[in-house]
Design a protein around this motif. Structure first.
Motif, PDB file in Angstrom:
ATOM      1  N   ALA A 272      -8.493   3.484  11.999  1.00  0.00           N
ATOM      2  CA  ALA A 272      -9.713   3.987  11.365  1.00  0.00           C
ATOM      3  C   ALA A 272      -9.531   4.107   9.857  1.00  0.00           C
ATOM      4  CB  ALA A 272     -10.090   5.344  11.968  1.00  0.00           C
ATOM      5  N   ALA A 273      -8.341   4.508   9.437  1.00  0.00           N
ATOM      6  CA  ALA A 273      -8.057   4.625   7.996  1.00  0.00           C
ATOM      7  C   ALA A 273      -8.128   3.257   7.321  1.00  0.00           C
ATOM      8  CB  ALA A 273      -6.678   5.245   7.804  1.00  0.00           C
ATOM      9  N   ILE A 274      -7.601   2.250   7.977  1.00  0.00           N
ATOM     10  CA  ILE A 274      -7.654   0.895   7.413  1.00  0.00           C
ATOM     11  C   ILE A 274      -9.094   0.440   7.239  1.00  0.00           C
ATOM     12  CG2 ILE A 274      -7.112  -1.529   7.880  1.00  0.00           C
ATOM     13  CD1 ILE A 274      -4.548  -0.529   9.262  1.00  0.00           C
ATOM     14  N   GLU A 275      -9.937   0.753   8.219  1.00  0.00           N
ATOM     15  CA  GLU A 275     -11.355   0.395   8.109  1.00  0.00           C
ATOM     16  C   GLU A 275     -12.009   1.090   6.911  1.00  0.00           C
ATOM     17  OE1 GLU A 275     -13.359   1.191  11.737  1.00  0.00           O
ATOM     18  OE2 GLU A 275     -12.296  -0.349  12.876  1.00  0.00           O
ATOM     19  N   LEU A 276     -11.650   2.344   6.669  1.00  0.00           N
ATOM     20  CA  LEU A 276     -12.216   3.073   5.542  1.00  0.00           C
ATOM     21  C   LEU A 276     -11.779   2.455   4.210  1.00  0.00           C
ATOM     22  CD1 LEU A 276     -11.818   6.757   6.791  1.00  0.00           C
ATOM     23  CD2 LEU A 276     -13.963   5.515   6.443  1.00  0.00           C
ATOM     24  N   ILE A 277     -10.542   1.994   4.149  1.00  0.00           N
ATOM     25  CA  ILE A 277     -10.043   1.365   2.926  1.00  0.00           C
ATOM     26  C   ILE A 277     -10.852   0.103   2.621  1.00  0.00           C
ATOM     27  CG2 ILE A 277      -8.085   0.186   1.860  1.00  0.00           C
ATOM     28  CD1 ILE A 277      -6.272   2.024   3.504  1.00  0.00           C
TER      29      ILE A 277
ATOM     30  N   MET B 122       0.839  -1.190   0.000  1.00  0.00           N
ATOM     31  CA  MET B 122       0.000   0.000   0.000  1.00  0.00           C
ATOM     32  C   MET B 122       0.878   1.245   0.000  1.00  0.00           C
ATOM     33  SD  MET B 122      -2.981   1.406   2.573  1.00  0.00           S
ATOM     34  CE  MET B 122      -2.999  -0.136   3.376  1.00  0.00           C
ATOM     35  N   ARG B 123       0.497   2.242  -0.809  1.00  0.00           N
ATOM     36  CA  ARG B 123       1.237   3.497  -0.904  1.00  0.00           C
ATOM     37  C   ARG B 123       0.551   4.548  -0.037  1.00  0.00           C
ATOM     38  NH1 ARG B 123       0.524   3.477  -7.273  1.00  0.00           N
ATOM     39  NH2 ARG B 123      -1.523   2.941  -6.419  1.00  0.00           N
ATOM     40  N   VAL B 124       1.283   5.063   0.952  1.00  0.00           N
ATOM     41  CA  VAL B 124       0.735   6.034   1.902  1.00  0.00           C
ATOM     42  C   VAL B 124       1.308   7.408   1.593  1.00  0.00           C
ATOM     43  CG1 VAL B 124       0.526   6.682   4.321  1.00  0.00           C
ATOM     44  CG2 VAL B 124       0.534   4.242   3.680  1.00  0.00           C
ATOM     45  N   LEU B 125       0.411   8.360   1.369  1.00  0.00           N
ATOM     46  CA  LEU B 125       0.797   9.752   1.144  1.00  0.00           C
ATOM     47  C   LEU B 125       0.255  10.594   2.291  1.00  0.00           C
ATOM     48  CD1 LEU B 125       1.948  12.068  -0.618  1.00  0.00           C
ATOM     49  CD2 LEU B 125      -0.277  12.114  -1.808  1.00  0.00           C
ATOM     50  N   ALA B 126       1.125  11.382   2.918  1.00  0.00           N
ATOM     51  CA  ALA B 126       0.716  12.249   4.024  1.00  0.00           C
ATOM     52  C   ALA B 126       0.890  13.704   3.607  1.00  0.00           C
ATOM     53  CB  ALA B 126       1.545  11.950   5.270  1.00  0.00           C
ATOM     54  N   ILE B 127      -0.156  14.519   3.840  1.00  0.00           N
ATOM     55  CA  ILE B 127      -0.147  15.928   3.448  1.00  0.00           C
ATOM     56  C   ILE B 127      -0.106  16.785   4.708  1.00  0.00           C
ATOM     57  CG2 ILE B 127      -1.271  17.714   2.086  1.00  0.00           C
ATOM     58  CD1 ILE B 127      -0.516  15.226   0.482  1.00  0.00           C
ATOM     59  N   SER B 128       0.963  17.527   4.907  1.00  0.00           N
ATOM     60  CA  SER B 128       1.085  18.356   6.100  1.00  0.00           C
ATOM     61  C   SER B 128       0.344  19.678   5.920  1.00  0.00           C
ATOM     62  CB  SER B 128       2.555  18.621   6.428  1.00  0.00           C
ATOM     63  OG  SER B 128       3.170  19.384   5.413  1.00  0.00           O
TER      64      SER B 128
ATOM     65  N   PRO C  65       2.118  12.515  -6.037  1.00  0.00           N
ATOM     66  CA  PRO C  65       2.641  11.153  -5.958  1.00  0.00           C
ATOM     67  C   PRO C  65       1.502  10.130  -5.942  1.00  0.00           C
ATOM     68  CG  PRO C  65       3.697  12.587  -4.339  1.00  0.00           C
ATOM     69  CD  PRO C  65       2.551  13.357  -4.910  1.00  0.00           C
ATOM     70  N   ALA C  66       1.761   8.964  -6.472  1.00  0.00           N
ATOM     71  CA  ALA C  66       0.757   7.904  -6.472  1.00  0.00           C
ATOM     72  C   ALA C  66       0.478   7.467  -5.034  1.00  0.00           C
ATOM     73  CB  ALA C  66       1.247   6.718  -7.291  1.00  0.00           C
ATOM     74  N   ALA C  67      -0.797   7.154  -4.750  1.00  0.00           N
ATOM     75  CA  ALA C  67      -1.161   6.766  -3.384  1.00  0.00           C
ATOM     76  C   ALA C  67      -2.416   5.905  -3.402  1.00  0.00           C
ATOM     77  CB  ALA C  67      -1.398   8.003  -2.531  1.00  0.00           C
ATOM     78  N   ASP C  68      -2.495   5.013  -2.412  1.00  0.00           N
ATOM     79  CA  ASP C  68      -3.709   4.252  -2.176  1.00  0.00           C
ATOM     80  C   ASP C  68      -4.527   4.885  -1.059  1.00  0.00           C
ATOM     81  OD1 ASP C  68      -3.169   1.981  -4.012  1.00  0.00           O
ATOM     82  OD2 ASP C  68      -1.453   1.696  -2.672  1.00  0.00           O
ATOM     83  N   ILE C  69      -3.837   5.555  -0.148  1.00  0.00           N
ATOM     84  CA  ILE C  69      -4.501   6.272   0.939  1.00  0.00           C
ATOM     85  C   ILE C  69      -3.743   7.557   1.227  1.00  0.00           C
ATOM     86  CG2 ILE C  69      -3.227   4.989   2.726  1.00  0.00           C
ATOM     87  CD1 ILE C  69      -5.844   5.291   4.435  1.00  0.00           C
ATOM     88  N   VAL C  70      -4.497   8.596   1.530  1.00  0.00           N
ATOM     89  CA  VAL C  70      -3.911   9.893   1.868  1.00  0.00           C
ATOM     90  C   VAL C  70      -4.322  10.260   3.280  1.00  0.00           C
ATOM     91  CG1 VAL C  70      -3.808  12.357   1.320  1.00  0.00           C
ATOM     92  CG2 VAL C  70      -3.944  10.666  -0.527  1.00  0.00           C
ATOM     93  N   LEU C  71      -3.348  10.566   4.108  1.00  0.00           N
ATOM     94  CA  LEU C  71      -3.588  11.139   5.423  1.00  0.00           C
ATOM     95  C   LEU C  71      -3.379  12.636   5.272  1.00  0.00           C
ATOM     96  CD1 LEU C  71      -1.564   8.583   7.574  1.00  0.00           C
ATOM     97  CD2 LEU C  71      -4.038   8.626   7.215  1.00  0.00           C
ATOM     98  N   SER C  72      -4.445  13.397   5.381  1.00  0.00           N
ATOM     99  CA  SER C  72      -4.362  14.812   5.025  1.00  0.00           C
ATOM    100  C   SER C  72      -4.773  15.736   6.160  1.00  0.00           C
ATOM    101  CB  SER C  72      -5.239  15.100   3.800  1.00  0.00           C
ATOM    102  OG  SER C  72      -5.278  16.488   3.549  1.00  0.00           O
TER     103      SER C  72
ATOM    104  N   GLY D  42     -10.671   6.920  -6.611  1.00  0.00           N
ATOM    105  CA  GLY D  42     -10.693   5.739  -5.753  1.00  0.00           C
ATOM    106  C   GLY D  42      -9.731   5.755  -4.588  1.00  0.00           C
ATOM    107  N   VAL D  43      -9.056   6.880  -4.355  1.00  0.00           N
ATOM    108  CA  VAL D  43      -8.119   6.988  -3.243  1.00  0.00           C
ATOM    109  C   VAL D  43      -8.891   7.331  -1.961  1.00  0.00           C
ATOM    110  CG1 VAL D  43      -6.100   8.211  -2.340  1.00  0.00           C
ATOM    111  CG2 VAL D  43      -6.284   7.739  -4.800  1.00  0.00           C
ATOM    112  N   THR D  44      -8.558   6.683  -0.860  1.00  0.00           N
ATOM    113  CA  THR D  44      -9.156   6.995   0.435  1.00  0.00           C
ATOM    114  C   THR D  44      -8.427   8.183   1.051  1.00  0.00           C
ATOM    115  OG1 THR D  44      -9.790   4.692   0.811  1.00  0.00           O
ATOM    116  CG2 THR D  44      -9.656   6.116   2.743  1.00  0.00           C
ATOM    117  N   VAL D  45      -9.178   9.196   1.492  1.00  0.00           N
ATOM    118  CA  VAL D  45      -8.585  10.392   2.080  1.00  0.00           C
ATOM    119  C   VAL D  45      -9.135  10.597   3.491  1.00  0.00           C
ATOM    120  CG1 VAL D  45      -8.239  12.882   1.869  1.00  0.00           C
ATOM    121  CG2 VAL D  45      -8.390  11.465  -0.198  1.00  0.00           C
ATOM    122  N   VAL D  46      -8.243  10.761   4.443  1.00  0.00           N
ATOM    123  CA  VAL D  46      -8.595  10.983   5.854  1.00  0.00           C
ATOM    124  C   VAL D  46      -7.846  12.231   6.347  1.00  0.00           C
ATOM    125  CG1 VAL D  46      -8.532  10.024   8.180  1.00  0.00           C
ATOM    126  CG2 VAL D  46      -8.780   8.486   6.208  1.00  0.00           C
ATOM    127  N   ASN D  47      -8.611  13.270   6.787  1.00  0.00           N
ATOM    128  CA  ASN D  47     -10.038  13.505   6.710  1.00  0.00           C
ATOM    129  C   ASN D  47     -10.429  13.844   5.272  1.00  0.00           C
ATOM    130  OD1 ASN D  47     -11.028  13.287   9.493  1.00  0.00           O
ATOM    131  ND2 ASN D  47      -9.867  15.163   9.906  1.00  0.00           N
TER     132      ASN D  47
END
Length: 268
Positions: free
Chosen positions: A261-266, A1-7, A53-60, A78-83
């Protein structure tokens, strides 16, 4: 899984830049560990463009309209974004005030000659002058003009409520904590001094959690924070609510909870 975090950009993180970055990176690292993903990619919201960047989930933690627009497109792909961008926009004070009014959250009436708070409502607070304490209605017009000169298009007026200030931190379905900020002096805009000495007024803690979680559900926030005032007779009034705070008082617990919680959303 590719994780992208946005500060979060510094203008939305005044006084909390370091703590905001710490909760984001700790959450991203925890999520990567749980899912056995590679090293998370961390970029600032100003760097988020259509060529992201490519991502499967974004923590934003992003709040700018430019970044939110890109995140909306990523969700469509189709990318999951939290929040989610929708949740962040619902936390803008103008939207939040409408939600709270529609769903009958407790708030006393504004007294004609009483003290009140003037809060910028067309964007997230970016500095101390976006939240103003106004001593009386006589001074309110002057404060509104000050807000207008700073470029604000919308604002809300809330009555000043005497009582104990508590700061709440939550992750949907996983954790809820509250603290008295006067214990450690933390307070991003340092407005809690207007509430005076801490009295530890008794109140129903279950009701506090229920009301904050109800607002989190209505805004669709996964990670959230709230400020509430507890009055001498045990009344509970939510005076502010925001997407993904720094969780500085319970960071490790929150990072674990947000990652799960992010995993549950995925999986949904």
């Amino acid at each position: 899984m590719r994780v992208l975090a946005i500060s979060r950009d510094g203008r939305f993180s005044v006084g909390s830049e370091e703590n905001d970055l710490r909760i984001l990176t700790e959450t991203a690292d925890t999520l990567a560990d749980i899912t056995h993903a590679g090293q998370p990619t961390v970029i600032g919201e100003g760097q988020l463009t259509a060529n992201h960047p490519a991502a499967d989930i974004v923590l934003s933690m992003a709040r700018s309209e430019q970044a939110l627009a890109v995140l909306v497109q990523m969700e469509h792909e189709g990318v999951t974004v939290v929040n989610s961008p929708k949740a962040v926009r619902r936390c803008y004070r103008r939207s939040l005030s409408a939600i709270m009014g529609e769903h009958q959250f407790a708030m006393p009436a504004l007294h004609p000659n009483g003290a009140c708070w003037l809060k910028r409502a067309d964007d997230c607070a970016q500095g101390g002058d976006d939240v103003l304490f106004v001593e009386s209605e006589v001074l309110l017009a002057q404060a509104c003009e000050q807000m207008r000169q700073r470029g604000a298009r919308h604002w809300i007026v809330q009555p000043h409520i005497e009582g104990d200030l508590v700061k709440c931190y939550g992750v949907k379905g996983r954790m809820f904590r509250f603290f008295y900020p006067s214990y450690d002096g933390e307070g991003r805009m340092s407005h809690h001094q207007y509430n005076g000495a801490l009295h530890h007024y008794p109140f129903d803690r279950h009701t506090l959690q229920t009301e904050v979680e109800r607002l989190a559900l209505l805004t669709e926030c996964t990670a959230y924070g709230a400020d509430a005032i507890i009055t001498a007779n045990g009344g509970i009034f939510i005076i502010d609510f925001n997407d993904w705070p720094s969780f500085s008082r319970c960071r490790t617990e929150a990072a674990q909870a947000i990652a799960c919680a992010a995993i549950e959303l995925i999986k949904q």
